[in-house]
Structures are given as C-alpha cells and as structure tokens.
Write an enzyme that holds these catalytic residues in place. Structure first.
Site, short mmCIF file in Angstrom:
data_model
loop_
_atom_site.label_atom_id
_atom_site.label_comp_id
_atom_site.label_asym_id
_atom_site.label_seq_id
_atom_site.Cartn_x
_atom_site.Cartn_y
_atom_site.Cartn_z
N GLY A 47 36.64 85.57 35.86
CA GLY A 47 36.43 84.84 36.71
C GLY A 47 35.00 84.45 37.30
CG HIS A 447 46.40 51.21 54.15
ND1 HIS A 447 45.06 51.19 54.77
CD2 HIS A 447 47.08 50.82 55.31
CE1 HIS A 447 44.97 50.80 56.12
NE2 HIS A 447 46.20 50.64 56.29
#
Ligand code: NAD
Length: 478
Positions: A47, A447
């Site tokens: 990582g 929306h």
C-alpha cells in the site's frame, strides 16, 4: 555476485509495493507473468505511503476533525450538541484498524494472484541483475530478472536548518501518528499537506500557524479556487504567513524570513511539508544505463519504459506525485512489459486538495487553455445556486467549466466546495470523452444534489452571451 552465489531467476520483478507497484504486480500476474514484488518493508509496506502513512491516514484525520468541527455549525438550524472532544490515542487505534483492513485486502489480492512479496532493498548490479538486501541478517538474494517495474515512490524533503527529529520537528508521517493534540503547531509549507493537516489540527483545537515561502497558498492552483479556502482558514483560526521562508529554529523558536524581516513563530510542534523527492538515489541506476534528471526523476516513454525491460512509474517519473497517476501508470507498464500496446496518455489527471472546502481540478485552467491557443469560453456557477448546498450549510465555492469552442469540447473543470473530490470524476470523464457542454446539459443529473452544478454550469455557458467570460452572477437552480 561472487563465485558460489546462486542467482534466482525472476520473470517480472516489481520494486515498491505502493499503489503503482501493487497495481503493476496484479496486472502482470493477470496477464500470466510470474511476479516477485519487493518492498523495503515487505508485507508491512503493502500500500506504500498512500495506504500506510499518506492518503488514507490523512483522510481519516480530516474526516474526524470535520465531523467534530461541523456539528457546532448547525446551531442556527436548531442543532445543539454537547462539548465535542477527540481522543487522538483512540483515533490512532481506529485508524490502524482501517489501514490494516485495506492493506490486508491488497495482500489477499496479491496472494490470490500468486504474487510473491519479499522484504528488502533492491539495487541493480548490471542489466538484468540485482541484489535484494533485507534489513535483518538474512543473506542477500541475487535476482536475475527478465523485466522490472520500478515503483519506489518519494519521500519528504527535509529543511537543512530544521531536520526532522520526530519529537519537535515532524514529517507528515509523524504528524499523522500523534496520539495527543499539541496546543500549538507551526506548519512549514502551504501546499497540499500543509493545508490539509493545518486545517484538520485547527479544527481539532490546536493553534495553527501556516508559513508559506511564496506569496500564495498552493502555488500552481488558480487563485479564485483559493478564496473560499482562505475564508475558512480564517474561520477555523489558522494564521497564514505568506512570503516567509522558514530557515530553522533559533533558541528553539521557528524563524521565517520575508520582506518585512524575520518573524518568530512559537509552536509546540513543527510540521515540515515542503514537497517530496523521488526515491531513485539508492537503486544503482547508473549500472543499467539510466540517468535520472536534475530532480531525480527517471525519463520514460509513453509506455513508461525507461530502458529495455525496465519500466518506471509513479512519483519517480515526471508529472504530479499522486497515487492515482501511479496506479494508472502501473497498468500501462505491466501491459507494455507483457508485449501489449500500451501508453499513458490521459487527457486529464485530476488533482484534489482535501482542504475546507475541497479543491478539485481536472484539465486546463482558462489561462493554460488560452496559452495553448484554444478558443476559450469559461462559465462559473457559484455554490449559492445549489439547493443541496444550502441544506448542507455550505455556500462558499463554485464549479467552473473551461471549453474549447473550436472543437466544442470541455477541456477543464474546476470545483471548490464540499465533496469536490467526488464530483471531479465527472469532469475527468467529460474531458477524457471530449464531451461538449450540450452533453453535460443533456445528461440528466439527480436533484437535489451537488452533481447538478456540473449540468447547471453547462447551461450557464451555453446561455451566456457570446464573448462573455465568467458571469458575475449566475442563475439559481431550484
Ligand atoms: P507541495 O509541493 O504541495 O507544497 C510545498 C509548499 O512548501 C510549497 O507551497 C512551497 O512554496 C513551500 N515551501 C518550500 N520551502 C519552504 C520554506 N523553506 N518555508 C516555507 N515554505 C516553503 O508539497 P507537500 O505539501 O509536502 O506535498 C507533497 C506532495 O504530496 C504534493 O505535491 C502532492 O503531490 C502529494 N500530496 C497529495 C495530496 C492529495 O492528493 N490530496 C495530499 C498530500 C500530498
């Protein structure tokens, strides 16, 4: 290698287990290669900076600081909370669990793909060979590789007059490991890390002074995007000292020199965040005929090849030192080394600063587009036009679109506001697909969401009078 030492054959060697390296390893394994992934820290390095001490730990801290701070911002809406406090020691335990889960996931992917992970520092001895030296007493492994991907990343630059001691003078890694909150912090450097950590520690309750050598924060980022951030910095109490170069400590006090002379900043801890430098110095690159440039970066072709059978990716190559760039390059390098046609040729690499509010940019700024001779149209929609932003109590910010009218395509998207880091992905897609403003407007956005800002700013651009630039005020979305 001396007589009697046995060399191990390695089909495809990847040096460095960060986001670039592990992606290259996984892709190469998927394409049928037998892969050895080496990292100085072995499994503990999986990582890289991103997962272990960078992107993920810093976002964990920023999130906790934001939640702690934000809950007090809704008093007008009737929300009353008791005193909020953060126990950084417990935060560290929580963060370690989160990071462990993510790195464990990558380790499992590597295991399933049959990638061998080994601990050690790799350096070349000659083309096709190198030695892997582990930190413990184990004898070095002599490796003869067919192909190699270099993904060794970068490390923080240190200030000669202010060497890191891990106690008083901290790197960003040290700062992210703090288990108690210092009363006062001076942050040297007003770039990505300075802004992100400075803001987070101020929200947690520390007195923060940010000292930046140039006359602005985030040099290179459009000044308009910084305005809402400067306002929030003031609101959370971060003192910003621009145009002051930190030289070091005098009698234990931080000294910075600017036009007005020397300024002394008293602080319990000093975080130095003045940039990063590529880890290319210990690799023995001269032995394989690779000469890094004056910044230590390895020159590569579009396929990320630096020399025959040698690819280089991520922070050790030119371009922004960002995890997602390294990941994309890791795919390209693995494909190229497996004989597939591959090139790293993105139309836009997004950059995100997890400041408050967040800044996210993709593609060209208006000035850059004009300098390239494009026929530029720009529209900007203030966040105050967004119904969703109003419900979040967030009004400072905007979305800006830069369009090249000659080809009717979006070439730049710039967002400052909440969740800009998430919203920019649509901008990247638009640029990559050469979408027109009509495409953005015709794509129905849900929306009420912040994402509507993208189609609404396209509407502004399409409906503003020819020749107009950024409108002073924009129509409000319902
Ligand atoms: P940076 O390059 O972003 O900013 C460093 C700042 O330090 C600059 O503004 C520079 O002018 C200033 N500076 C240099 N010397 C100084 C001095 N002596 N006194 C005062 N100011 C000085 O570097 P960073 O913040 O250390 O981050 C390093 C890199 O890590 C970034 O460029 C970025 O690529 C990456 N990063 C990305 C993210 C993200 O994607 N959100 C977050 C953190 C870091």
């Amino acid at each position: 290698m001396v007589v009697g030492e046995v060399a191990e054959g390695v089909d495809l060697l990847v040096v460095g287990a960060g986001p670039g390296g592990y992606t290259a390893a996984l892709r190469a394994a998927a394409l049928g290669r037998s892969v050895l992934l080496v990292d100085r820290l072995g499994d503990a390095g999986i990582g890289g900076v991103c997962l272990q001490v960078g992107c993920i730990p810093s976002k964990a801290l920023i999130e906790v600081a934001e939640v702690a701070h934000r809950s007090a911002g809704f008093a007008d809406a009737g929300l009353t909370v008791g005193e909020v406090s953060v126990d950084l020691a417990r935060f560290q335990e929580w963060k370690a669990v989160k990071v462990g889960g993510l790195t464990g996931g990558v380790a499992e992917l590597l295991r399933r793909a049959g990638v061998e992970v080994a601990a050690g520092e790799f350096r070349f001895t000659r083309p096709g060979s190198g030695v892997l030296q582990s930190a413990d007493d184990r004898p070095p492994r002599h490796l003869e590789y067919t192909d190699v991907v270099l993904a060794t990343g970068s490390r923080p630059v240190e200030l000669p007059g202010l060497p890191r001691d891990g106690e008083r003078v901290l790197s960003s890694t040290d700062a992210l490991a703090l288990s108690s909150l210092p009363a006062s912090i001076a942050v040297v450097g007003g770039g990505y890390i300075g802004l992100e950590l400075g803001t987070a520690f101020a929200k947690l309750g520390a007195t923060v002074t940010l000292v930046e050598a140039t006359d602005r924060l985030l040099p290179g980022v459009d000044a308009a995007l910084l305005r809402p951030v400067r306002q929030r910095l003031r609101a959370v109490g971060v003192e910003v000292l621009l145009g002051h170069r930190v030289e070091g400590l005098a009698d234990g006090v931080l000294t910075a020199t600017g036009d007005s002379g020397e300024v002394r900043v008293a602080a319990e801890k000093v975080i130095v965040a003045i940039g990063r430098r590529p880890n290319t110095d210990g690799l023995g690159l001269a032995r394989i005929g690779i000469t890094p440039d004056e910044r230590g970066l390895i020159p590569v072709g579009p396929d990320r090849m630096a020399a025959p059978h040698v690819a280089a990716i991520g922070d050790i190559t030119a371009g922004p030192a960002l995890a997602h760039k390294a990941t994309a390059e890791g795919e390209v390098a693995a494909e190229a080394l497996c004989g597939r046609p591959a090139a790293f040729d993105p139309a836009a690499i997004p950059a995100v600063v997890f400041s408050d509010p967040e800044i996210a940019v993709a593609g060209y700024s208006a000035d850059e587009a004009r300098a390239l001779g494009m026929d530029v149209a720009v529209a900007r929609l203030p966040l105050s036009a967004s119904g969703r932003a109003a419900t979040m109590g967030a009004v400072e910010g905007f979305t800006q679109l830069v369009v090249d009218r000659s080809v009717d395509a979006v070439v730049g998207v710039h967002i400052v506001g909440p969740h800009a880091s998430e919203l920019i992905a649509e901008g990247v897609l638009a640029i990559e697909m050469a979408a027109s403003p009509v495409d953005l407007l015709a794509s129905i956005h849900p929306h009420p969401t912040l994402s509507e800002m993208t189609s609404d700013v396209a509407r502004v651009l399409l409906h503003q009078p020819a020749g107009a630039t950024v409108p002073a005020s924009a129509p409000a979305a319902s």
